[in-house]
Scaffold this motif. Sequence first.
Motif, short mmCIF file in Angstrom:
data_model
loop_
_atom_site.label_atom_id
_atom_site.label_comp_id
_atom_site.label_asym_id
_atom_site.label_seq_id
_atom_site.Cartn_x
_atom_site.Cartn_y
_atom_site.Cartn_z
N UNK A 21 0.82 -1.21 0.00
CA UNK A 21 0.00 0.00 0.00
C UNK A 21 0.85 1.25 0.00
N UNK A 22 1.91 1.24 0.82
CA UNK A 22 2.82 2.38 0.88
C UNK A 22 3.54 2.58 -0.46
N UNK A 23 3.96 1.48 -1.07
CA UNK A 23 4.62 1.56 -2.37
C UNK A 23 3.70 2.18 -3.42
N UNK A 24 2.45 1.74 -3.43
CA UNK A 24 1.48 2.30 -4.39
C UNK A 24 1.25 3.79 -4.10
N UNK A 25 1.19 4.15 -2.82
CA UNK A 25 0.98 5.55 -2.46
C UNK A 25 2.14 6.43 -2.92
N UNK A 26 3.35 5.93 -2.74
CA UNK A 26 4.53 6.70 -3.17
C UNK A 26 4.51 6.92 -4.69
N UNK A 27 4.05 5.94 -5.42
CA UNK A 27 3.99 6.08 -6.88
C UNK A 27 2.98 7.14 -7.31
N UNK A 28 1.91 7.31 -6.56
CA UNK A 28 0.85 8.26 -6.93
C UNK A 28 1.05 9.62 -6.26
N UNK A 29 1.84 9.68 -5.19
CA UNK A 29 2.00 10.91 -4.41
C UNK A 29 2.41 12.14 -5.23
N UNK A 30 3.29 12.03 -6.21
CA UNK A 30 3.63 13.24 -6.99
C UNK A 30 2.44 13.84 -7.74
#
Length: 146
Positions: A21-30
């Motif tokens: 979940x954190x990995x997916x969030x980091x990918x979308x955060x920008x």
Amino acid sequence: MPYRERLWPSVGVWTLVPLMGLTAAVAVLPVSTVGAVVVAALVMAALTLWAVRSSPVVAVDDGHLVAGRARLPLSVVGEVVAWRGEDARRQRGPLLDARAYLLLRGWVGPVVTVRLEDPDDPTPYWVVSTRTPEQLRDALTAAARG
């Protein structure tokens, strides 16, 4: 002797859920902070659903060995052997007969082999993952006799 066990994922597998979940969030955060939170929640929900749905029940119930969706009548149960450690690994791999029925989960090391005493069935035996192989063996043996 009744027996019932759900093959839940190990703690190690469950720790992957928030990490993914954190990995997916980091990918979308920008792109979007709100989107990152939503994506993280969706990924974690999907992985949790997968983990729950891929956790079969192993039981000795109502005259059958239940292994996930499969049911084996106790009337055809032959020799039952509990395996742990290196012996279990060999049963799951090098010594495995390709015709065997398998209910294996990578996060559960021990297995039980159940030889079939049915001349009409081409399946020679079942290999079933269990965290308590001796208890499953004893429950199967007692239920098949009684």
